[in-house]
Design an enzyme around this catalytic site. Sequence first.
Site, PDB file in Angstrom:
ATOM      1  N   HIS A 173      36.271  -6.109  17.032  1.00 13.07           N
ATOM      2  CA  HIS A 173      37.374  -5.782  16.432  1.00 13.07           C
ATOM      3  C   HIS A 173      37.644  -6.741  15.122  1.00 13.07           C
ATOM      4  CE1 HIS A 173      41.689  -4.517  16.629  1.00 13.07           C
ATOM      5  NE2 HIS A 173      41.841  -5.336  15.893  1.00 13.07           N
ATOM      6  N   ASP A 176      35.322  -3.636  21.964  1.00 18.13           N
ATOM      7  CA  ASP A 176      36.614  -4.260  21.413  1.00 18.13           C
ATOM      8  C   ASP A 176      37.736  -3.569  22.822  1.00 18.13           C
ATOM      9  OD1 ASP A 176      39.266  -4.171  20.234  1.00 18.13           O
ATOM     10  OD2 ASP A 176      38.853  -2.716  18.631  1.00 18.13           O
ATOM     11  N   SER A 235      43.512  -1.574  12.850  1.00 20.84           N
ATOM     12  CA  SER A 235      44.269  -2.327  13.970  1.00 20.84           C
ATOM     13  C   SER A 235      45.744  -1.824  14.071  1.00 20.84           C
ATOM     14  CB  SER A 235      43.925  -4.042  13.964  1.00 20.84           C
ATOM     15  OG  SER A 235      44.533  -4.278  14.973  1.00 20.84           O
TER      16      SER A 235
END
Length: 311
Positions: A282, A252, A156
């Site tokens: 995610h 996501d 991320s």
Amino acid sequence: MDKEIETLLEMVKSANRKPFWQSTPQEARSGPMLMALLFGDAPSVERDESFTIPSSGGFDLPVRLYVPSANPKGLIVYFHGGGWVIGTVAGYHPFTATLANRTGCAVLSVDYRLAPEHAFPLPVDDALAAIRWGASPAAAKAIGHEPPVLVAMGDSAGGNLATVASRLHNASSPARRVDLQVLAYPVTDHRFDTGSYAEFAEGNLLTRNDMKWFWDHYCPDTSKRSHPDASPMQARDLSDSPAALIVTAGRDPLRDEGEAYGQRLKDAGVPTEVVRGEGLVHGFLAMINYAPSAGRAFETMAAAIGRVTAR
């Protein structure tokens, strides 16, 4: 989608938790992260220690080094996720210990400064300081021998920092380059106009409003968000980037920008593999002991690292 992920999404929906975008950073940090809820206990590692390395402005950057054996196969510099606002080395301890054991590499887990207290570019400064330390004789001394392979890895927002810092490091013509970057569902752009942002704006753990909230804290000056050190998708030249594996999550908001970034790397002549984890959401690295498909995605990453360390 694995039934375990379906169950998780239903649990999150029924819990009616306060979303990040309606929280203060302090409130967001006070709640448990997925890693604590789903991963399980950390495995033992032959040796791990915490210390600091110097970063910009005289900041002593906290890191934790995991050494799984007397002769680790390489060094992975790891940057945790959390939208640049939440997440800690301690919170990722179960995963980074597992990563060290699974790959046979030493792992340097980095507690970079968090926004909004330390907005862009300070987290980038910390990431670059960590990569440079990993390429230095100090890393070899701490590990016990010079690691033959250097990997930048993150998920991320941590994937964002990993790719930016490894490109900046390699572009400086160092004696020791980053050999591979491994990015899980990375943030690569500041815009919210992709198809996956439209399709998965709600209902899959990370929402479009959450990402807007994270960006507002990380880079409140919107005129700076197109800087390539904030949004690597906007870089004109990515050719100094190390070879890459990018693993996206099929459900996501960040899926499309991660895959588009992989194409940009390929266009720049960087050896790049892009793998989509269909049905994954995610944050799936927290789920590798919970959902079979997340475990398979992690094995894809470990295998890529294994191919580099086997050369």
